[in-house]
Design an enzyme around this catalytic site. Structure first.
Site, short mmCIF file in Angstrom:
data_model
loop_
_atom_site.label_atom_id
_atom_site.label_comp_id
_atom_site.label_asym_id
_atom_site.label_seq_id
_atom_site.Cartn_x
_atom_site.Cartn_y
_atom_site.Cartn_z
N SER A 32 0.77 -1.33 -0.03
CA SER A 32 0.12 -0.08 -0.05
C SER A 32 0.92 1.16 0.00
O SER A 32 1.75 1.30 0.88
CB SER A 32 -0.75 0.16 1.13
OG SER A 32 -1.91 -0.79 1.29
N HIS A 63 -3.63 0.49 -4.67
CA HIS A 63 -3.11 -0.72 -5.48
C HIS A 63 -3.46 -0.80 -6.84
O HIS A 63 -4.63 -0.76 -7.42
CB HIS A 63 -3.73 -1.86 -4.85
CG HIS A 63 -3.22 -2.21 -3.39
ND1 HIS A 63 -2.28 -3.34 -3.00
CD2 HIS A 63 -3.31 -1.59 -2.26
CE1 HIS A 63 -1.86 -3.19 -1.84
NE2 HIS A 63 -2.60 -2.15 -1.20
N HIS A 85 -5.31 -9.45 -0.94
CA HIS A 85 -5.46 -9.47 0.73
C HIS A 85 -6.58 -10.50 1.02
O HIS A 85 -7.80 -10.49 0.24
CB HIS A 85 -5.54 -8.23 1.24
CG HIS A 85 -4.65 -7.23 0.99
ND1 HIS A 85 -4.91 -6.28 -0.32
CD2 HIS A 85 -3.42 -6.68 1.62
CE1 HIS A 85 -3.82 -5.46 -0.07
NE2 HIS A 85 -3.11 -5.47 0.92
N TYR A 87 -8.40 -9.94 3.54
CA TYR A 87 -9.65 -9.31 3.89
C TYR A 87 -10.55 -8.62 2.87
O TYR A 87 -11.50 -8.42 3.02
CB TYR A 87 -9.22 -8.05 4.81
CG TYR A 87 -8.22 -7.00 3.92
CD1 TYR A 87 -8.71 -6.01 3.04
CD2 TYR A 87 -7.30 -6.79 4.27
CE1 TYR A 87 -8.09 -5.17 2.36
CE2 TYR A 87 -6.24 -5.81 3.73
CZ TYR A 87 -6.81 -4.96 2.74
OH TYR A 87 -5.98 -4.04 1.81
N GLU A 88 -9.89 -8.84 1.52
CA GLU A 88 -10.85 -8.50 0.55
C GLU A 88 -11.81 -9.48 0.05
O GLU A 88 -12.87 -9.28 -0.86
CB GLU A 88 -9.91 -8.27 -0.74
CG GLU A 88 -9.02 -7.05 -0.81
CD GLU A 88 -8.11 -6.85 -2.06
OE1 GLU A 88 -8.47 -6.43 -3.14
OE2 GLU A 88 -6.98 -7.47 -1.89
N ALA A 115 2.97 -2.16 3.80
CA ALA A 115 2.84 -0.88 4.82
C ALA A 115 2.47 -1.70 6.29
O ALA A 115 1.74 -2.64 6.06
CB ALA A 115 1.77 0.08 4.42
N MET A 213 -1.52 -6.71 7.47
CA MET A 213 -2.63 -7.46 7.00
C MET A 213 -1.88 -8.27 5.51
O MET A 213 -3.02 -8.52 4.96
CB MET A 213 -3.66 -6.61 6.48
CG MET A 213 -4.12 -5.60 7.85
SD MET A 213 -5.34 -4.65 7.16
CE MET A 213 -5.59 -3.42 8.50
N SER A 214 -0.78 -8.31 5.38
CA SER A 214 -0.55 -9.23 4.25
C SER A 214 0.83 -10.02 4.27
O SER A 214 1.20 -10.12 5.60
CB SER A 214 -0.16 -8.02 3.10
OG SER A 214 0.82 -6.85 3.29
N ASN A 237 2.45 4.10 10.39
CA ASN A 237 1.84 4.57 11.77
C ASN A 237 2.36 3.85 12.86
O ASN A 237 2.68 2.61 12.78
CB ASN A 237 0.36 4.55 11.26
CG ASN A 237 -0.08 3.33 11.16
OD1 ASN A 237 0.05 2.63 9.90
ND2 ASN A 237 -0.77 2.42 12.23
N HIS A 249 -6.65 4.75 6.91
CA HIS A 249 -5.83 4.54 5.68
C HIS A 249 -5.26 5.59 4.94
O HIS A 249 -4.14 5.38 4.26
CB HIS A 249 -6.87 3.76 4.74
CG HIS A 249 -6.10 3.24 3.47
ND1 HIS A 249 -5.35 2.12 3.82
CD2 HIS A 249 -6.27 3.16 2.18
CE1 HIS A 249 -4.82 1.75 2.37
NE2 HIS A 249 -5.34 2.31 1.44
N1 HPA Z 1 -2.11 -2.50 11.23
C1 HPA Z 1 -2.41 -3.28 10.49
N2 HPA Z 1 -2.08 -3.03 9.10
C2 HPA Z 1 -1.48 -1.82 8.78
C3 HPA Z 1 -1.20 -0.71 9.66
C4 HPA Z 1 -1.67 -1.08 11.01
O1 HPA Z 1 -1.55 -0.26 12.02
N3 HPA Z 1 -0.70 0.36 9.11
C5 HPA Z 1 -0.69 -0.09 7.76
N4 HPA Z 1 -0.90 -1.29 7.61
#
Ligand code: HPA
Length: 276
Positions: A32, A63, A85, A87-88, A115, A213-214, A237, A249
């Site tokens: 991402s 993406h 992903h 989650y998709e 990310a 998440m990946s 973050n 996001h």
């Molecule tokens: N958590 C999960 N996935 C992420 C985060 C997060 O804080 N930041 C970017 N991808």
């Protein structure tokens, strides 16, 4: 032949016909906000995911959804600009289809990027982190089901999933460029919700430095197929509960944008020093 293997071969043949037969040294997956690196390839040839037989299509803003073959740091690379992903809604077997397709194309080296949320309170958003190991506590595994024997054995070692020689090379390149490169453990959460503060404390107690998440499914599939993996997280973050502010996001994409020149310089240097 296993049905998945038939689909992998059809996809691989399609991509090969588009990009030509010159061998690819490194497959790359851009996370991402990090996809712009694909625009820096020399002599690029892009293949949109929608064209490739049996390929899934990505749905996340940020993406792009295409493969780009070209040269980076003098090496022929094949870049996934956007990934799939869990989650998709895809099964994990679908998430790893592109990696297995790369292996069928003969690619043995993989650079994965993502990310991630920073769990380690000594580090800062915008820092880059080499992945030294990962934690997957969720029950799904991309290789659940019939083993694809053409790719690898049923039971395989994960103790050196992120080999030290590639990490040492990446550290050396970061040093040379004056880039701060952290190193730590990445823990997979499924998303799409961000973690709770309690889950982040739990991850830290487990030994995680970053959450995301990946990546983990792809690395499992890559190791199964005997690929060598290097992983880099962009810590976009501080993970939930560390700072007194909500996560979103936009912040993930903005930090990706802020560090993209540094990230690109590092990945280019890594590609050029890649040992194989
Ligand atoms: N958590 C999960 N996935 C992420 C985060 C997060 O804080 N930041 C970017 N991808």
């Amino acid at each position: 032949m296993n049905d998945v293997m038939v689909r992998l071969r059809e996809a691989a043949e399609y991509v090969q016909a588009k990009i030509g037969t010159e061998p690819v040294s490194i497959g790359m997956i851009l996370g991402s906000g990090l996809g712009d690196l694909a625009n820096e390839l020399e002599n690029p040839i892009a293949v949109p995911y929608v064209e490739i037989p049996h390929f899934p299509v990505s749905t996340v803003p940020g993406h792009a959804g295409r493969l780009v073959a070209g040269y980076l740091g003098g090496k022929r690379v094949l870049v996934m600009q956007g990934r799939f992903h869990f989650y998709e809604g895809y099964g994990m077997d679908t998430v790893v289809f592109p990696v297995q397709m790369m292996r069928v194309m003969g690619i043995l080296d993989l650079l994965v990027t993502n990310a991630a949320g920073c769990v380690n309170t000594a580090w800062l958003p915008g820092d880059l982190m080499l992945i030294s190991d990962h934690i997957k506590l969720i029950p799904e595994n991309p290789l659940r089901g019939a083993n694809i024997g053409e790719l690898g054995d049923r039971f395989f070692d994960m103790s050196t999933a992120y080999p030290e020689n590639l990490r040492a090379m990446a550290r050396k390149e970061a040093d040379r460029l004056g880039i701060v490169l952290r190193e730590g453990v990445y823990q997979l959460f499924t998303g799409p919700s961000f973690e709770t503060p309690a889950e982040v404390r739990f991850a830290r107690t487990c030994g995680a430095d970053a959450v995301g998440m990946s990546t983990v499914p792809e690395v499992i599939a890559a190791r199964h197929a005997g690929m060598r993996v290097l992983g880099i997280s962009c810590l976009t973050n501080m993970a939930a509960g560390i700072l007194d502010q909500p996560l979103n996001h936009i912040e993930v994409l903005e930090t990706g944008e802020r560090v993209k020149a540094t990230f690109s310089a590092l990945v280019k240097a890594i590609a050029s020093s890649w040992p194989h």
